[in-house]
Design a protein around this motif. Structure first.
Motif, mmCIF file in Angstrom:
data_model
loop_
_atom_site.group_PDB
_atom_site.id
_atom_site.type_symbol
_atom_site.label_atom_id
_atom_site.label_comp_id
_atom_site.label_asym_id
_atom_site.label_seq_id
_atom_site.Cartn_x
_atom_site.Cartn_y
_atom_site.Cartn_z
ATOM 1 N N ASN A 50 50.559 -7.534 20.402
ATOM 2 C CA ASN A 50 50.256 -8.682 19.552
ATOM 3 C C ASN A 50 51.517 -9.297 18.948
ATOM 4 O O ASN A 50 51.544 -9.662 17.776
ATOM 5 C CB ASN A 50 49.295 -8.266 18.435
ATOM 6 N N ILE A 53 51.327 -12.743 17.063
ATOM 7 C CA ILE A 53 50.793 -12.906 15.712
ATOM 8 C C ILE A 53 51.937 -13.284 14.779
ATOM 9 O O ILE A 53 52.996 -12.651 14.794
ATOM 10 C CB ILE A 53 50.102 -11.606 15.247
ATOM 11 N N ARG A 81 43.328 -8.425 15.725
ATOM 12 C CA ARG A 81 44.046 -8.388 16.996
ATOM 13 C C ARG A 81 43.677 -9.590 17.864
ATOM 14 O O ARG A 81 42.572 -10.113 17.788
ATOM 15 C CB ARG A 81 43.731 -7.099 17.761
ATOM 16 N N SER A 82 44.601 -10.029 18.702
ATOM 17 C CA SER A 82 44.312 -11.138 19.607
ATOM 18 C C SER A 82 43.372 -10.721 20.726
ATOM 19 O O SER A 82 42.872 -11.569 21.456
ATOM 20 C CB SER A 82 45.621 -11.686 20.201
#
Length: 236
Positions: A50, A53, A81-82
């Motif tokens: 991630n 982010i 989280r992506s």
């Protein structure tokens, strides 16, 4: 009988159970180890999976995990989280609470450590008011700062923070500070109970503020933090 006395008597059974646990140095040491492991897992995931982010949210999640250990890590894994399958109101509520929690928690830690710990102030009113002040200052600052970075004027950013953050900060800090005072109102900074109660109270504040933040997002008072799957790292 005053309202505060009634509240204290109502929670007395829970306090009697929790105080020995939170006063145990072994429990605190074990908790510190769990927090370090949880923070390591967070940083590993942010770096490996991630990286996109934004740095502000990386700092937010780091503080959340430092405050609440595996509980904070679980909140991140569910909503931050992506890789989440789809966004939802609950996930937006968790992210909004985490953002508020990171700033307010820092204010509470500074307030109690400085006022009740290092300065050893004996006035509960002064400690409570001072800690509330730090929590509001840090909480508002974490909203005003990023807005100003985006070009919003200070006055407008301040009004936006007051409007959107005050309800959640108030509920969070009433719960957190009240819990801390109930469990460790007379504890000194060198006592394990001082730190154990502080850690426990932070998580209680998060739980109390979550439904408030979710409602604020649902009614459009707060936008909630952006879906991490759509973050490209270009903004904070």
């Amino acid at each position: 009988m005053s309202l505060l006395t009634r509240i204290e008597q109502f929670f007395a059974p829970a306090r009697d159970v929790l105080k020995p646990i939170l006063s145990d140095p072994t429990v605190l040491a074990a908790w510190a180890a769990v927090v370090l492991v949880s923070t390591g897992v967070l940083w590993w995931d942010l770096r490996k999976n991630n990286e996109a982010i934004p740095s502000l949210m990386k700092a937010v999640w780091t503080l959340v995990v430092l405050y609440s250990g595996p509980f904070g890590l679980a909140v991140y894994w569910y909503s931050g989280r992506s890789q989440i399958a789809h966004d939802s109101m609950w996930r937006r509520g968790f992210r909004s609470t985490a953002h508020c929690y990171s700033g307010c928690g820092a204010g509470e830690v500074v307030g109690f450590t400085l006022l009740a710990g290092l300065l050893a102030l004996e006035s509960t009113l002064v400690v409570t008011a001072g800690t509330f002040g730090f929590a509001y200052l840090f909480g508002y600052g974490l909203t005003i700062g990023p807005l100003m970075q985006e070009g919003v004027e200070f006055g407008e950013a301040t009004m936006d923070a007051l409007y959107s953050e005050t309800p959640s900060i108030t509920v969070m800090e009433i719960t957190a500070i009240g819990t801390d005072l109930l469990l460790a109102g007379d504890a000194g900074i060198a006592e394990p109970l001082f730190w154990g109660a502080l850690v426990f109270s932070l998580s209680m504040g998060f739980l109390a503020a979550f439904p408030v933040n979710t409602a604020l997002v649902a009614f459009g008072v707060k936008e909630g933090m952006k879906n991490p799957a759509k973050m490209d790292g270009s903004s904070s």
